[in-house]
Design a protein around this motif. Structure first.
Motif, mmCIF file in Angstrom:
data_model
loop_
_atom_site.group_PDB
_atom_site.id
_atom_site.type_symbol
_atom_site.label_atom_id
_atom_site.label_comp_id
_atom_site.label_asym_id
_atom_site.label_seq_id
_atom_site.Cartn_x
_atom_site.Cartn_y
_atom_site.Cartn_z
ATOM 1 N N TYR A 116 0.841 1.140 -3.056
ATOM 2 C CA TYR A 116 -0.250 0.688 -3.903
ATOM 3 C C TYR A 116 -1.032 -0.391 -3.175
ATOM 4 C CZ TYR A 116 2.959 -3.158 -4.991
ATOM 5 O OH TYR A 116 3.820 -4.213 -4.890
ATOM 6 N N GLY A 117 -2.258 -0.617 -3.626
ATOM 7 C CA GLY A 117 -3.071 -1.612 -2.945
ATOM 8 C C GLY A 117 -4.352 -1.888 -3.700
ATOM 9 N N LEU A 118 -5.158 -2.760 -3.130
ATOM 10 C CA LEU A 118 -6.414 -3.177 -3.745
ATOM 11 C C LEU A 118 -7.502 -3.224 -2.680
ATOM 12 C CD1 LEU A 118 -8.097 -4.443 -6.078
ATOM 13 C CD2 LEU A 118 -7.284 -6.684 -5.283
ATOM 14 N N LEU A 119 -8.613 -2.586 -2.962
ATOM 15 C CA LEU A 119 -9.803 -2.665 -2.105
ATOM 16 C C LEU A 119 -10.901 -3.362 -2.890
ATOM 17 C CD1 LEU A 119 -11.672 -1.868 0.305
ATOM 18 C CD2 LEU A 119 -12.048 0.325 -0.871
ATOM 19 N N GLU A 120 -11.460 -4.419 -2.338
ATOM 20 C CA GLU A 120 -12.600 -5.106 -2.945
ATOM 21 C C GLU A 120 -13.803 -4.882 -2.044
ATOM 22 O OE1 GLU A 120 -10.629 -8.899 -5.190
ATOM 23 O OE2 GLU A 120 -10.863 -9.067 -3.025
ATOM 24 N N LEU A 121 -14.930 -4.560 -2.649
ATOM 25 C CA LEU A 121 -16.107 -4.335 -1.810
ATOM 26 C C LEU A 121 -17.384 -4.681 -2.561
ATOM 27 C CD1 LEU A 121 -16.700 -0.482 -1.388
ATOM 28 C CD2 LEU A 121 -15.548 -1.505 -3.314
ATOM 29 N N ALA A 122 -18.391 -4.983 -1.779
ATOM 30 C CA ALA A 122 -19.707 -5.277 -2.343
ATOM 31 C C ALA A 122 -20.386 -3.961 -2.742
ATOM 32 C CB ALA A 122 -20.557 -6.018 -1.310
ATOM 33 N N PRO A 123 -21.330 -4.013 -3.677
ATOM 34 C CA PRO A 123 -21.987 -2.767 -4.133
ATOM 35 C C PRO A 123 -22.685 -2.016 -3.005
ATOM 36 C CG PRO A 123 -22.485 -4.586 -5.622
ATOM 37 C CD PRO A 123 -21.779 -5.192 -4.452
ATOM 38 N N GLU A 124 -23.158 -2.737 -1.971
ATOM 39 C CA GLU A 124 -23.865 -2.052 -0.887
ATOM 40 C C GLU A 124 -22.914 -1.429 0.138
ATOM 41 O OE1 GLU A 124 -23.799 -5.250 -1.695
ATOM 42 O OE2 GLU A 124 -24.446 -6.571 -0.059
ATOM 43 N N SER A 125 -21.620 -1.610 -0.043
ATOM 44 C CA SER A 125 -20.644 -1.054 0.892
ATOM 45 C C SER A 125 -20.131 0.284 0.387
ATOM 46 C CB SER A 125 -19.493 -2.043 1.070
ATOM 47 O OG SER A 125 -18.623 -1.591 2.091
ATOM 48 N N ASP A 126 -19.214 0.906 1.146
ATOM 49 C CA ASP A 126 -18.575 2.143 0.690
ATOM 50 C C ASP A 126 -17.122 2.134 1.164
ATOM 51 O OD1 ASP A 126 -18.407 3.194 3.371
ATOM 52 O OD2 ASP A 126 -20.532 3.667 3.224
ATOM 53 N N VAL A 127 -16.414 3.200 0.863
ATOM 54 C CA VAL A 127 -14.971 3.208 1.131
ATOM 55 C C VAL A 127 -14.628 3.837 2.478
ATOM 56 C CG1 VAL A 127 -14.468 3.313 -1.340
ATOM 57 C CG2 VAL A 127 -14.612 5.443 -0.026
ATOM 58 N N GLU A 128 -15.626 4.274 3.234
ATOM 59 C CA GLU A 128 -15.362 5.098 4.421
ATOM 60 C C GLU A 128 -14.495 4.374 5.466
ATOM 61 O OE1 GLU A 128 -16.884 8.270 5.138
ATOM 62 O OE2 GLU A 128 -16.519 8.451 7.274
ATOM 63 N N ASN A 129 -14.890 3.178 5.862
ATOM 64 C CA ASN A 129 -14.120 2.508 6.910
ATOM 65 C C ASN A 129 -12.697 2.188 6.450
ATOM 66 O OD1 ASN A 129 -16.047 2.555 8.934
ATOM 67 N ND2 ASN A 129 -17.005 0.653 8.244
ATOM 68 N N PHE A 130 -12.577 1.785 5.194
ATOM 69 C CA PHE A 130 -11.237 1.528 4.673
ATOM 70 C C PHE A 130 -10.390 2.795 4.714
ATOM 71 C CE2 PHE A 130 -8.551 2.037 0.886
ATOM 72 C CZ PHE A 130 -7.540 1.155 1.228
ATOM 73 N N LEU A 131 -10.976 3.921 4.310
ATOM 74 C CA LEU A 131 -10.205 5.174 4.313
ATOM 75 C C LEU A 131 -9.760 5.554 5.720
ATOM 76 C CD1 LEU A 131 -12.027 7.509 1.752
ATOM 77 C CD2 LEU A 131 -9.760 6.455 1.543
ATOM 78 N N ARG A 132 -10.625 5.329 6.690
ATOM 79 C CA ARG A 132 -10.227 5.636 8.080
ATOM 80 C C ARG A 132 -8.996 4.827 8.473
ATOM 81 N NH1 ARG A 132 -15.477 6.710 11.779
ATOM 82 N NH2 ARG A 132 -16.730 7.800 10.251
ATOM 83 N N VAL A 133 -9.052 3.535 8.177
ATOM 84 C CA VAL A 133 -7.934 2.659 8.538
ATOM 85 C C VAL A 133 -6.683 3.058 7.745
ATOM 86 C CG1 VAL A 133 -7.092 0.283 8.402
ATOM 87 C CG2 VAL A 133 -9.419 0.749 9.210
ATOM 88 N N LEU A 134 -6.858 3.316 6.460
ATOM 89 C CA LEU A 134 -5.710 3.686 5.620
ATOM 90 C C LEU A 134 -5.049 4.957 6.140
ATOM 91 C CD1 LEU A 134 -4.021 3.259 3.022
ATOM 92 C CD2 LEU A 134 -5.695 4.703 1.841
ATOM 93 N N TYR A 135 -5.858 5.971 6.423
ATOM 94 C CA TYR A 135 -5.273 7.233 6.878
ATOM 95 C C TYR A 135 -4.675 7.130 8.273
ATOM 96 C CZ TYR A 135 -5.894 10.189 2.889
ATOM 97 O OH TYR A 135 -5.737 10.755 1.648
ATOM 98 N N ALA A 136 -5.227 6.269 9.119
ATOM 99 C CA ALA A 136 -4.604 6.053 10.428
ATOM 100 C C ALA A 136 -3.181 5.523 10.243
ATOM 101 C CB ALA A 136 -5.438 5.079 11.253
ATOM 102 N N GLN A 137 -3.015 4.607 9.304
ATOM 103 C CA GLN A 137 -1.682 4.023 9.077
ATOM 104 C C GLN A 137 -0.773 4.979 8.309
ATOM 105 O OE1 GLN A 137 -0.015 1.428 10.022
ATOM 106 N NE2 GLN A 137 -1.574 0.234 11.093
ATOM 107 N N LEU A 138 -1.299 5.612 7.259
ATOM 108 C CA LEU A 138 -0.467 6.545 6.500
ATOM 109 C C LEU A 138 -0.002 7.696 7.392
ATOM 110 C CD1 LEU A 138 -2.382 6.821 3.081
ATOM 111 C CD2 LEU A 138 -0.292 5.533 3.579
ATOM 112 N N GLY A 139 -0.882 8.117 8.294
ATOM 113 C CA GLY A 139 -0.533 9.219 9.179
ATOM 114 C C GLY A 139 0.689 8.916 10.026
ATOM 115 N N LEU A 140 0.756 7.701 10.542
ATOM 116 C CA LEU A 140 1.873 7.352 11.417
ATOM 117 C C LEU A 140 3.211 7.513 10.703
ATOM 118 C CD1 LEU A 140 0.709 4.196 13.391
ATOM 119 C CD2 LEU A 140 0.660 6.597 14.074
ATOM 120 N N ARG A 141 3.198 7.371 9.391
ATOM 121 C CA ARG A 141 4.453 7.448 8.637
ATOM 122 C C ARG A 141 4.943 8.888 8.472
ATOM 123 N NH1 ARG A 141 5.110 2.529 6.095
ATOM 124 N NH2 ARG A 141 6.324 3.336 4.367
ATOM 125 N N VAL A 142 4.056 9.847 8.739
ATOM 126 C CA VAL A 142 4.448 11.256 8.560
ATOM 127 C C VAL A 142 4.178 12.076 9.825
ATOM 128 C CG1 VAL A 142 4.163 11.224 6.062
ATOM 129 C CG2 VAL A 142 2.204 11.795 7.499
#
Lengths: 94, 272
Positions: free
Chosen positions: B91-117
């Motif tokens: 579980y976790g929390l992402l905080e972002l400004a309205p002008e931002s998006d989730v793309e960079n966070f998702l890249r980082v998240l999936y890079a780390q989640l991937g290593l676990r599998v």
């Protein structure tokens, strides 16, 4: 560096031995280096449980070079690894 | 409609709990190919949109993404978004400004989640030809987009011109498309498709096409150098090295010298 020092991996380093060659990641610098078989053997022995002198002796025996040559080569190589923050020198075994 | 948008990339599920209507709509549109229903995400991230949110101070140079592991926690910060994720508990929390998006966070998240599998997010172009996956990896400017453009002209399926996931399982190694685009091929696909990997190719510019053998140690080093977001601290880097070593043992890794025309496929085909 002293001959009685114990070289040990720096905390920033990650490594993998692949076909007798060490692939080393320097996390802080974002660099990846590959060592040749002799360098890899020195790296393997730099595990915090061997002194520099002991490493010299092993390299001299395994690679059939004179002790003087082994001392010079190992010392220069370890100093380079320490400068690159790949190893640290400890005063006692770890 | 639920506030949770569940994504599945390379078989890895993550749920984004988004209450902001505009962001939710954007995520549903951009990642439509990768949204699944009724799944059980490995990781659940609550997303909070905060007006005026600022995290990393502005600076010149490449877009700032600061990420590292602190024990089981993934820490992520950029200019307009920041997050923590407990990778162990999911579980976790992402905080972002309205002008931002989730793309960079998702890249980082999936890079780390991937290593676990056993999955590696890799800077690479991915192409499927005759049901086989071809992965062309390299740094920016190495020719990934060029490879993807030639592949598309020839009618092959392009998984990506910039990022793919290479994942091992018991029987084989597969390459997966991801919903992340590079900056050069603006109409690059977001293809949710995978194929068994026939070969991994380190890209190098050269006057003529040829394939060169890579020593296993060089292959591991070259692959690891193309794994974004996970090499900046030693714990993750060790996982990457182990995974790359495993991949090199399972799949041919060669250096592809090519001169920016589609003739390079001939040398790949000849190699079999």
């Amino acid at each position: 560096m002293k001959w009685a020092d114990y070289p040990a991996p720096h905390s920033q380093v990650a490594t993998q031995i692949v076909d007798d060659e060490a692939v080393i990641v320097l996390a802080d610098a974002g660099e990846i280096i590959v060592l040749d078989p002799v360098g890899t053997r020195v790296w393997e022995l730099s595990d915090g449980s061997h002194t520099v002198q002991q490493i010299v002796d092993v390299i001299g025996d395994e690679f059939e070079v004179t002790r003087d040559q082994a001392r010079a080569d190992v010392a220069e190589f370890l100093e380079t690894l320490a400068r690159e923050k790949i190893i640290v020198f400890e005063e006692s075994a770890t | 409609m639920s506030n949770v948008i569940e994504l599945e990339i390379a078989g890895i599920r993550a749920g984004l709990e988004i209450t902001d209507a505009a962001l939710s709509a954007q995520v549903r549109e951009r990642y439509a190919e990768f949204i699944v229903a009724n799944g059980r995400p490995h990781t659940h991230v609550r997303v909070a949109v905060i007006a005026g949110a600022r995290f990393v101070p502005p600076r010149s140079g490449p877009w700032a993404i600061e990420t590292y592991r602190d024990g089981n926690h993934l820490i992520y910060r950029s200019y307009y978004d920041a997050a923590w994720v407990n990778l162990e508990r999911g579980y976790g929390l992402l905080e972002l400004a309205p002008e931002s998006d989730v793309e960079n966070f998702l890249r980082v998240l999936y890079a780390q989640l991937g290593l676990r599998v056993g999955a590696l997010l890799l800077h690479a172009a991915g192409v499927v030809k005759d049901h086989a996956g071809y992965v062309f990896f390299g740094a920016s400017g190495s020719g990934k987009t060029t490879i993807a453009q030639f592949a598309r002209e020839l009618g092959y399926t392009v998984l990506s011109d910039d990022l793919v996931v290479v994942k091992k399982n018991d029987a084989s190694v597969r390459v997966f498309g991801v919903p992340f685009r590079g900056g050069e091929m603006t109409d690059a696909p977001r293809v949710n498709h995978s194929a068994r990997v026939a070969g991994l190719y380190a890209l190098a510019h050269a006057p003529r096409h040829r394939l060169a053998a890579l020593a296993p140690s060089d292959a591991v080093a070259r692959l690891a150098a193309c794994a974004p977001f996970v090499m900046a601290e030693s714990a993750s880097a060790r996982c990457v090295m182990t995974l790359c070593s495993d991949l090199v043992a399972r799949v041919p890794v060669r250096e592809l010298h090519f001169n920016r025309d589609a003739g390079f496929w001939r040398v790949i085909n000849e190699m079999g």
